[in-house]
Write a protein that holds these residues in place. Structure first.
Motif, PDB file in Angstrom:
ATOM      1  N   CYS A 263     -10.742 -12.791  -5.902  1.00  0.00           N
ATOM      2  CA  CYS A 263     -11.646 -11.641  -5.936  1.00  0.00           C
ATOM      3  C   CYS A 263     -11.153 -10.566  -6.911  1.00  0.00           C
ATOM      4  CB  CYS A 263     -11.802 -11.062  -4.539  1.00  0.00           C
ATOM      5  SG  CYS A 263     -12.865  -9.621  -4.502  1.00  0.00           S
ATOM      6  N   CYS A 266     -10.336  -7.182  -4.637  1.00  0.00           N
ATOM      7  CA  CYS A 266      -9.227  -7.100  -3.670  1.00  0.00           C
ATOM      8  C   CYS A 266      -8.085  -8.058  -4.018  1.00  0.00           C
ATOM      9  CB  CYS A 266      -9.743  -7.399  -2.276  1.00  0.00           C
ATOM     10  SG  CYS A 266     -10.342  -9.089  -2.103  1.00  0.00           S
ATOM     11  N   CYS A 274     -16.191 -10.117  -1.671  1.00  0.00           N
ATOM     12  CA  CYS A 274     -15.882 -11.540  -1.476  1.00  0.00           C
ATOM     13  C   CYS A 274     -16.155 -11.965  -0.035  1.00  0.00           C
ATOM     14  CB  CYS A 274     -14.437 -11.822  -1.869  1.00  0.00           C
ATOM     15  SG  CYS A 274     -13.235 -10.815  -0.965  1.00  0.00           S
TER      16      CYS A 274
HETATM   17 ZN   LIG Z   1     -12.513  -9.210  -2.354  1.00  0.00          ZN
END
Ligand SMILES: [Zn+2]
Length: 339
Positions: A263, A266, A274
């Motif tokens: 992702c 993050c 995600c």
């Molecule tokens: Zn994420």
């Protein structure tokens, strides 16, 4: 002189004066005309003096006409004077050394830019760029890519048909077949272009863009596929971008894999983008199914290869953190100028 003759001369003088003021091209010409008609020794002064020689009862009528004529000549002079002054002030305020007003310049649309960026990365890896028609035959879009006749992708639900045989290509994969028909391996191509499906919502558009990739050569393995896609993901997103492959199915590759990248928000921790998984799906790929080689006269004993396809909008959305595909096509300058 009778009052009638005098009034005629007054009217004549008014017409001449107005014409002279209007035609004056310079302040000097205008001043000369003013002296001739309105000056203390000018024509109107003479005419006023002539009023005195009229019989007393005829004076008011001729006097009224004279006042009116002089008034209108004075107004014409004033208007001409203002027009000349404003023209000359425009000239003196025109500073030709000032920089010109810039025309706003456009720039590449974010989709074109992302496509160019993707192609550039693959060009550095040794791929060349190919293009194919957007109106395709059923043969290139489905049959030669090993789509069985009853495959759901052929359904009217997904495909925009032009006629029984012609359709708007649903993916850029037909160009794989067209490329392989034209040349023997080694083949390393990427195919950017428009594709069409009957689909429209926040993450689907009836027209969208794909980049297809195809590599066929001697001794190509699944490891080459993973290596190329890792190189792409790290170049496109960030140098530490990880990818993962999940088993999947496509009619024209075997084995097939969906490719996810860690992702972008993050970095694998899990977030809203995600959906908590830490991964984002980015493309489909796989080893070219030997059945496809049968359509283009390649020897599957001698050659092997891989193919992949990705949505350009999808890549741009992940790269720039966008959540609505429709923004790409709404031509909103506030949106487009950000890129
Ligand atoms: Zn994420």
């Amino acid at each position: 002189m009778s009052s009638q003759q005098l009034i005629e001369r007054i009217n004549e003088a008014e017409a001449k004066a107005v014409a002279a003021f209007k035609s004056a091209a310079t302040a000097e010409q205008l001043e000369a005309a003013r002296i001739e008609y309105l000056g203390t020794k000018g024509l109107f002064t003479d005419l006023m003096k002539a009023l005195g020689s009229l019989p007393k009862d005829e004076r008011p009528q001729a006097g009224g006409a004279a006042n009116k004529a002089r008034q209108s000549a004075t107004e014409a002079h004033q208007a001409a004077k203002e027009a000349l002054e404003s023209a000359s002030s425009r000239d003196s305020f025109l500073d030709i050394t000032l920089p010109g007003r810039r025309k706003p310049a456009g720039h590449c649309h974010v989709i074109s830019r992302t496509a160019a960026e993707i192609c550039e990365i693959f060009a550095k890896l040794g791929f060349s760029i190919a293009e194919g028609p957007e109106v395709e035959t059923d043969y290139y879009n489905f049959e030669a890519l090993n789509f069985p006749h009853d495959h759901p992708a052929r359904d009217m639900q997904d495909t925009l048909f032009v006629s029984q045989e012609l359709l708007l290509r649903t993916h850029t994969s037909p160009c794989q077949v067209r490329t392989m028909e034209k040349s023997q391996p080694p083949v390393w191509v990427v195919v950017p272009g428009k594709t069409y499906r009957r689909d429209s919502d926040i993450s689907h558009s009836p027209m969208f863009h794909q980049v297809e990739g195809l590599a066929v050569d001697k001794g190509i393995t699944f490891a080459d596929l993973k290596g190329v896609l890792t190189a792409f993901a790290t170049a496109m997103f960030s140098p530490d971008t990880k990818i993962r492959l999940r088993p999947s199915f496509f009619p024209f590759t075997e084995p097939s894999a969906e490719v996810d990248i860690a992702c972008v928000l993050c970095h694998g921790q899990g977030c809203r983008l995600c959906k908590g998984t830490g991964w984002l799906e980015i493309l489909g790929s796989g080893m070219v199914d030997p059945a496809v080689y049968g359509f283009v006269d390649y020897d599957p004993e001698k050659f092997s290869g891989f193919a992949f396809g990705m949505g350009i909008e999808r890549v741009a959305m992940l790269k720039y953190g966008l959540d609505d595909i429709r923004m790409f096509y709404e031509s909103d300058l506030r949106f487009l100028k950000q890129f």
